[in-house]
Write a protein that holds these residues in place. Sequence first.
Motif, short mmCIF file in Angstrom:
data_model
loop_
_atom_site.label_atom_id
_atom_site.label_comp_id
_atom_site.label_asym_id
_atom_site.label_seq_id
_atom_site.Cartn_x
_atom_site.Cartn_y
_atom_site.Cartn_z
N SER A 160 4.17 5.42 3.51
CA SER A 160 4.87 4.30 2.88
C SER A 160 4.02 3.04 2.86
O SER A 160 3.92 2.36 1.84
CB SER A 160 6.19 4.04 3.61
N SER A 162 4.15 7.16 -3.50
CA SER A 162 5.16 7.60 -2.52
C SER A 162 6.12 8.63 -3.08
O SER A 162 7.01 9.10 -2.35
CB SER A 162 5.96 6.39 -2.03
N LEU A 218 11.22 2.97 1.44
CA LEU A 218 10.45 4.19 1.20
C LEU A 218 10.51 5.13 2.40
O LEU A 218 10.52 6.35 2.24
CB LEU A 218 9.00 3.84 0.88
#
Length: 338
Positions: A194, A289, A320
Motif C-alpha cells: 500500500s 495496488s 488500501l
Amino acid sequence: MPLTESRWIWTILIGLALWIASPFAVPLLAGFALALVSHPIHQLLVRRGLPIILSALVIGLMWAMVFVLPAMIVLQSVLPVVARFQSSSIPVDRILDVLKQLPVLGITVSNHADVVMDWLNQHPINKMISEVEPLAGHIAGHTLMLIVHTALALIVAVLLLIHGEAIAERVRPHLFELVGIPTMMRLEQVLVSSVRAVVLGMIALVLWEGVLGALMFWLLGLPAGMVFAIALALSSLIPGGSGIVLALAAVAAYTGQHIAYAVIILSVGHIITLSGDYLIKPAVTGAKSHAPFLIVLLSILGGVEVMGLIGLIAGPVIVLMLYGMASEPAEVMSKEVS
C-alpha cells in the motif's frame, strides 16, 4: 501475564506513543514511506559492499538533493520576481483589453467595461500585493516549519534504513502476540504494498505536473520556466502548493508585459494540476495496488479532509490496507481461526 491483559497493555502503550508523536506525524510518516521505498536500493548498495550506515547516508543525501536543491533554486528565482511585481506599473486599459478577450467572461467584461475600469483604477494590483504583505511573516513561519519537517523526515528515513531490521525484530513478536501471526504477516505485506502504491502515485503526479508544466512554460517563453516547472512538480505534493506556484508564474509573465500569458498559465496550469490530482495519481495508485479508481480517489480526498496534510499518505494507505485485507481469500484468513 494472561494473553488478554498483555494485549490491552500493548494497545494502550501504542496508543499513548502515537498520541505523543502526533505533532510530528507528517514527517514521521513521510520518513517511514521514504525508508520503505528506498529499502531495495539500500539493500542493493549493501550487497555491493557499501557499509550499512554509509548506504543510508547516501540515500538520505539523495533525497535531500531531490527536495532541498530545487527549493533553493526556486526561492532565488521567485523572490526577485515578486519584488519586481510590486514596483511594476502596467496601464489599466491594457489589463481591461486582455480581460475582454477571455472566453465566456470576456463578454461580461465588455458589457460592463466602465465598472471594471473603475474597479481596476481603485485597486491597483501592486497596491493589493502591498496590502497583504503582513501575511509574509505567516507564510515564512510555515515555510520554516516545512523545512524542519522535511529535515526530520530525512533523519527518520536514514535511521530506519540503519536500524529498521533490528527494530522490526524486537517489535514483531509483540505484534504477533497482539493480533496473531497470520494476520500480522498479512498486515506487513499489505502495508508495504500500500505504501509503495501511494508513493508511486505521488511520483507519477510529480512527473505529470513537472513535465507538462515545463512544456507549457517553454512554449510561452517564460523566463526561468524550468525553475517554475520544478517548483510546480514539488509543490504538487502539498495541498494548494501548485496554485501558489502558478500564481507566481503568472506574476512573472505579468511583470514581463505578457498579461495574456498570465491568463494562460492560470487556466492551463490548473487543468494540468487538477487532472494530475484527480486522474493520474488515483489511477497509478490503483493500478499498483489493484484497487478500484473510485476507492483510491475517495481515500485521497477523504484523508486530506479528515487528517489534514498527513492524510495525503495515511488516508489512501489505511483504505488500501483495508481493501487488501478484505480481498484476501477466505481460506487464507481462516488459518488464524484454525
